[in-house]
Design a protein around this motif. Structure first.
Motif, PDB file in Angstrom:
ATOM      1  N   ARG A  40     -14.160   2.516  -1.936  1.00  0.00           N
ATOM      2  CA  ARG A  40     -12.899   3.199  -2.230  1.00  0.00           C
ATOM      3  C   ARG A  40     -11.679   2.338  -1.918  1.00  0.00           C
ATOM      4  O   ARG A  40     -10.702   2.346  -2.656  1.00  0.00           O
ATOM      5  CB  ARG A  40     -12.824   4.514  -1.452  1.00  0.00           C
ATOM      6  CG  ARG A  40     -13.781   5.573  -1.979  1.00  0.00           C
ATOM      7  CD  ARG A  40     -13.643   6.869  -1.222  1.00  0.00           C
ATOM      8  NE  ARG A  40     -14.530   7.884  -1.756  1.00  0.00           N
ATOM      9  CZ  ARG A  40     -14.210   8.741  -2.736  1.00  0.00           C
ATOM     10  NH1 ARG A  40     -13.005   8.676  -3.272  1.00  0.00           N
ATOM     11  NH2 ARG A  40     -15.070   9.636  -3.153  1.00  0.00           N
ATOM     12  N   ARG A  41     -11.699   1.607  -0.806  1.00  0.00           N
ATOM     13  CA  ARG A  41     -10.512   0.854  -0.384  1.00  0.00           C
ATOM     14  C   ARG A  41     -10.774  -0.639  -0.190  1.00  0.00           C
ATOM     15  O   ARG A  41      -9.863  -1.357   0.209  1.00  0.00           O
ATOM     16  CB  ARG A  41      -9.990   1.436   0.938  1.00  0.00           C
ATOM     17  CG  ARG A  41      -9.654   2.921   0.884  1.00  0.00           C
ATOM     18  CD  ARG A  41      -8.348   3.198   0.155  1.00  0.00           C
ATOM     19  NE  ARG A  41      -8.087   4.625   0.065  1.00  0.00           N
ATOM     20  CZ  ARG A  41      -7.479   5.342   0.996  1.00  0.00           C
ATOM     21  NH1 ARG A  41      -7.057   4.738   2.105  1.00  0.00           N
ATOM     22  NH2 ARG A  41      -7.293   6.634   0.831  1.00  0.00           N
ATOM     23  N   PRO A  92      -2.984   0.115   6.099  1.00  0.00           N
ATOM     24  CA  PRO A  92      -3.452  -1.034   5.316  1.00  0.00           C
ATOM     25  C   PRO A  92      -3.847  -2.240   6.160  1.00  0.00           C
ATOM     26  O   PRO A  92      -4.541  -3.139   5.664  1.00  0.00           O
ATOM     27  CB  PRO A  92      -2.243  -1.361   4.425  1.00  0.00           C
ATOM     28  CG  PRO A  92      -1.470  -0.094   4.352  1.00  0.00           C
ATOM     29  CD  PRO A  92      -1.646   0.570   5.680  1.00  0.00           C
TER      30      PRO A  92
END
Length: 323
Positions: A40-41, A92
């Motif tokens: 997903r990331r 992040p």
């Protein structure tokens, strides 16, 4: 409930009991090098290390309970209810990975425990389910190779990566408790006990195994941890791979759950649905209904394929009749 054991004999043997009151549609799955791993990331891995383990196939994607890759790195997720904590949003600056992605994310790119530790130093658990109807399991993880083992736990107070000098993991409480609790059992021995109570009195043992009086026999995580540690740390290295694998399954048997001995709050039987051992690129397993060991070899599959290969479990008892 589960128990995972890591041994460094013969290049490493790793495996676990999966204790559960139901089947999750598990199959032995080989993920070859060219099957695209999507996260997903995180950046995708179009080519990666191959792996084999027990998984639920969801829309063609293997969701691994445990696996070992072709370099000999092992990783297993064990139930950790009430303590596991996944973040709905991750900054992040961290590598956000959902729990069901973690095993392929690590095993797809890391060859050693040292590399896995370095990769996991930036890991944060992303609390996003795979799909509707597949809620996130509360887990912590056992990671090992031929050099040693580690435990990864994500709780409300942060992500912790612990060295595991014993090579055993069960369930709650968090891992530091098990290390501390083990100190209470330092007097246990596989040898006959010595009479320290009254050296001048003839108190000869009246049976074998009395050096381990006090070894807990219940199915709780703390007791299984101590029992697995005692059995593993007293296990001799007996040479060839099949002999080692056979011994490994006997170690898992010492902490296996028998139907009827453990009831869940819902009144269901908690039992060891399967046991497995990963050794030399081969995934060995047996199920509750079939005590014969079955093996799936990575070397026996096309590791350059781009599609996972699933092997349904042999769950019917396989009896060899002699007459």
């Amino acid at each position: 409930m589960c128990t995972s054991i890591a041994m460094q004999q013969g290049g490493g043997l790793f495996g676990r009991n999966l204790d559960l009151e139901y089947s999750f549609g598990e199959q032995v799955v080989v993920t070859p090098r060219r099957y695209p791993l999507r996260f997903r990331r995180q950046p995708p891995l179009d080519r990666h290390l191959a792996m084999v383990g027990m998984a639920h196939m969801a829309d063609g994607h293997p969701l691994y309970a445990e696996a070992v890759n072709e370099a000999g790195l092992y990783m297993a997720g064990l139930y950790f209810p009430g303590n596991a904590w996944y973040e709905p949003e991750v900054s992040p600056e961290w590598d956000a990975v959902a729990p069901y992605e973690l095993i392929p994310w690590v095993l797809g790119s890391c060859e050693t425990l040292a590399q896995a530790k370095e990769k996991l130093a930036r890991f944060r658990p992303l609390g996003v389910a795979f799909a509707e109807g597949l809620p996130l399991a509360a887990l912590h993880w056992h990671i090992a190779d031929k050099t040693g083992a580690a435990v990864l736990e994500a709780t409300r107070d942060g992500v912790h990566l612990y060295d595991d000098p014993v090579g055993v993991l069960t369930n709650n409480p968090p891992f530091p408790f098990h290390q501390l609790n083990l100190r209470q059992y330092q007097a246990l021995t596989a040898r006959p006990p010595e009479n320290h109570l009254a050296p001048g009195v003839d108190l000869a043992p009246f049976g074998q195994g009395m050096g381990a009086l006090g070894l807990p026999g219940d199915a709780s995580p703390a007791s299984r941890y101590v029992r697995a540690a005692f059995s593993k740390l007293n296990s001799p290295d007996q040479g060839d791979e099949l002999t080692r694998v056979t011994q490994f399954f006997h170690l898992l048997d010492t902490v296996a759950m028998v139907r009827g001995t453990v009831l869940t709050p819902e009144g269901k039987y908690d039992l060891t649905t399967y046991s497995c051992c990963c050794a030399g690129g081969t995934y060995y397993y047996k199920t509750y209904g079939n005590s014969r060991i079955t093996a799936v070899r990575m070397a026996g599959t096309d590791l350059e394929s781009d599609q996972p290969m699933a092997f349904p479990l042999r769950e019917a008892q396989d009896v060899a009749f002699e007459n």
